[in-house]
Design an enzyme around this catalytic site. Structure first.
Site, PDB file in Angstrom:
ATOM      1  N   GLU A   1       0.824  -1.202   0.000  1.00 34.58           N
ATOM      2  CA  GLU A   1       0.000   0.000   0.000  1.00 34.58           C
ATOM      3  C   GLU A   1       0.861   1.258   0.000  1.00 34.58           C
ATOM      4  OE1 GLU A   1      -4.310   0.104   1.759  1.00 34.58           O
ATOM      5  OE2 GLU A   1      -2.927   0.780   3.310  1.00 34.58           O
TER       6      GLU A   1
ATOM      7  N   HIS B   1       7.311 -27.088  -0.840  1.00 31.20           N
ATOM      8  CA  HIS B   1       6.663 -28.229  -1.494  1.00 31.20           C
ATOM      9  C   HIS B   1       5.525 -27.782  -2.405  1.00 31.20           C
ATOM     10  CE1 HIS B   1       8.767 -31.317   0.969  1.00 31.20           C
ATOM     11  NE2 HIS B   1       8.912 -30.281   1.761  1.00 31.20           N
TER      12      HIS B   1
ATOM     13  N   LYS C   1     -14.178   0.730  -4.013  1.00 38.37           N
ATOM     14  CA  LYS C   1     -15.264   1.190  -3.147  1.00 38.37           C
ATOM     15  C   LYS C   1     -16.299   1.975  -3.947  1.00 38.37           C
ATOM     16  CE  LYS C   1     -12.320   1.641   0.972  1.00 38.37           C
ATOM     17  NZ  LYS C   1     -11.800   2.581   1.992  1.00 38.37           N
TER      18      LYS C   1
END
Length: 445
Positions: free
Chosen positions: A286, A307, A421
């Site tokens: 951010e 793995h 948003k």
């Protein structure tokens, strides 16, 4: 007390001689700009000297409220998203037992997603519990957190009564404005302030992080002391060769600009550090991911992810480097046993500490990855405890501030977060978003 150390030699060897040192003046200038408040985002520098500003009286105030909730609750739910929960969760997960509740109350996290099943299962789980809530939000209108808090507030009042609920609901919010502040003042909740000049991802050493950590039963005084010592060890007056945050900022920028490395993988060999990496990913992603710039922060838990991701890291596109957090001394000892039949062929390990096996896996992996063309930065923590986690948190924060300034972006804003948003509110027909809603409907035809 020992301090966290850094070793950049296995990263610098992938660069031309002197490339990291060439960043010293840039790093110095970037840190001086932080100190002088002349950098972009200078209205969000409250974290810079936050550790040294925390007083014993302030810690005691937080501890008193934490003790009240500890006495009155079986469960405390922290409602917050992003920086409003990741720091607290990172510390609590690192310090808690891996299996079974170590102590009451149980600290749970919500308000960080909109999963209906998650919220249903949470509210069902709380039906026979004495629970409290910490509502962490500057505005009080962040959708995920506000939705969750409304549900939990109603349930807490229904189960405990309005008067008792007031004693176990705490707001951590803006000093004067916002829906969460209005609610706290109206209902008479105990509240703490999120400083205006501290962004969410830098807020773990404010009540945002300190209160949940104290409720979980951990030593916030030692956490703060660790951060205070790291603040001194990475100050503007500390020479580059002694300043681990400056070195970290320099080498990662050199790898990005000169070495073409676009992805940084945060690696740990202790499962307890998983959420430290999650917190780090938000902090750096951010802060630096702007203007089509920035190293992409990723993380792996080794040896587990060897793995699954090991093949790609060893032989995939050479666009990555690793930052490894190594823990010098575990808190417990387990010796590998001898077995007479030796069907698994592991008697050569008999009598060795499990941590010795883990350390050799760590060293062997680092050597293999370096041989495979992956630069490695090594960060060594003496142990996992409150004091060293406090050091680690501040080290990454100051390293992020310096690094973002060297990159040439504002490390303290997040304009891109608003895009989703706006679309979400338009799609939900929120009042005031009629034009956006109409435009989206046209796009979807």
């Amino acid at each position: 007390m020992k301090k966290i150390t850094i070793d950049t030699t296995k990263a610098a060897c992938f660069l031309t001689e002197g490339a990291v040192k060439a960043y010293e003046p840039k790093v110095k200038q970037a840190q001086q700009a932080l100190e002088a408040g002349t950098c972009p985002g200078n209205d969000f520098l409250g974290w810079l000297h936050l550790p040294s500003s925390i007083t014993p009286e302030f810690i005691q105030e937080i501890q008193t409220v934490a003790d009240t909730l500890r006495a009155k609750c079986d469960v405390v739910v922290v409602a917050g998203i992003g920086g409003s929960y990741l720091g607290a969760r990172a510390v609590i997960e690192a310090l808690s037992k891996s299996f079974g509740a170590e102590k009451k109350p149980e600290v749970l996290f919500a308000g960080n997603n909109i999963g209906e099943d998650y919220l249903y299962e949470l509210t069902e789980y709380l039906k026979d519990k004495k629970f409290g809530v910490i509502n962490i939000s500057k505005s009080g209108t962040t959708t995920e957190t506000a939705l969750t808090f409304r549900l939990l507030k109603k349930q807490c009042e229904a189960q405990r009564g309005k008067e008792e609920a007031k004693q176990v609901i705490v707001a951590v919010t803006d000093a004067k404005k916002g829906a969460a502040r209005t609610c706290a003042d109206k209902e008479g909740y105990k509240s703490f302030v999120i400083p205006d000049n501290v962004g969410g991802r830098f807020s773990v050493l404010t009540p945002v992080g300190l209160l949940p950590i104290a409720i979980a039963g951990f030593d916030i005084k030692a956490l703060v002391e660790g951060a205070q010592d790291m603040e001194k060890a990475t100050g503007c007056d500390v020479p580059f060769d002694d300043n681990i945050a400056a070195q970290y900022a320099a080498v990662r920028n050199a790898l990005y600009h000169e070495g073409g490395k676009k992805i940084e993988i945060m690696v740990n060999y202790q499962p307890k550090l998983h959420f430290i990496a999650e917190w780090w990913k938000q902090l750096y992603g951010e802060s630096e991911g702007k203007e089509n710039k920035g190293i992409f922060p990723a993380s792996c838990d080794f040896t587990t992810d060897l793995h699954s991701m090991g093949q790609w890291i060893q032989e995939g596109e050479r666009s990555i480097f690793e930052t490894v957090i190594s823990v010098e001394q575990p808190n417990h000892r387990v010796d590998f046993p001898f077995d007479e039949e030796n069907l698994d062929g592991l008697n050569f390990l008999a009598g060795k500490r499990v941590d010795e096996v883990n350390k050799m896996a760590e060293l062997g992996t680092r050597l293999a990855h370096v041989d495979g063309g992956v630069p490695n930065i090594l960060i060594t923590m003496p142990a996992i405890n409150e004091y060293y986690i406090g050091q680690l948190l501040y080290f990454f924060e100051i390293g992020c501030g310096i690094s973002g300034n060297v990159l040439g972006v504002n490390p303290f804003n997040q304009p891109g977060v608003e895009a989703y948003k706006k679309n979400m509110f338009a799609l939900l027909n929120k009042p005031g978003y009629e034009a956006e809603s109409k435009a989206i409907q046209e796009r979807l035809k």
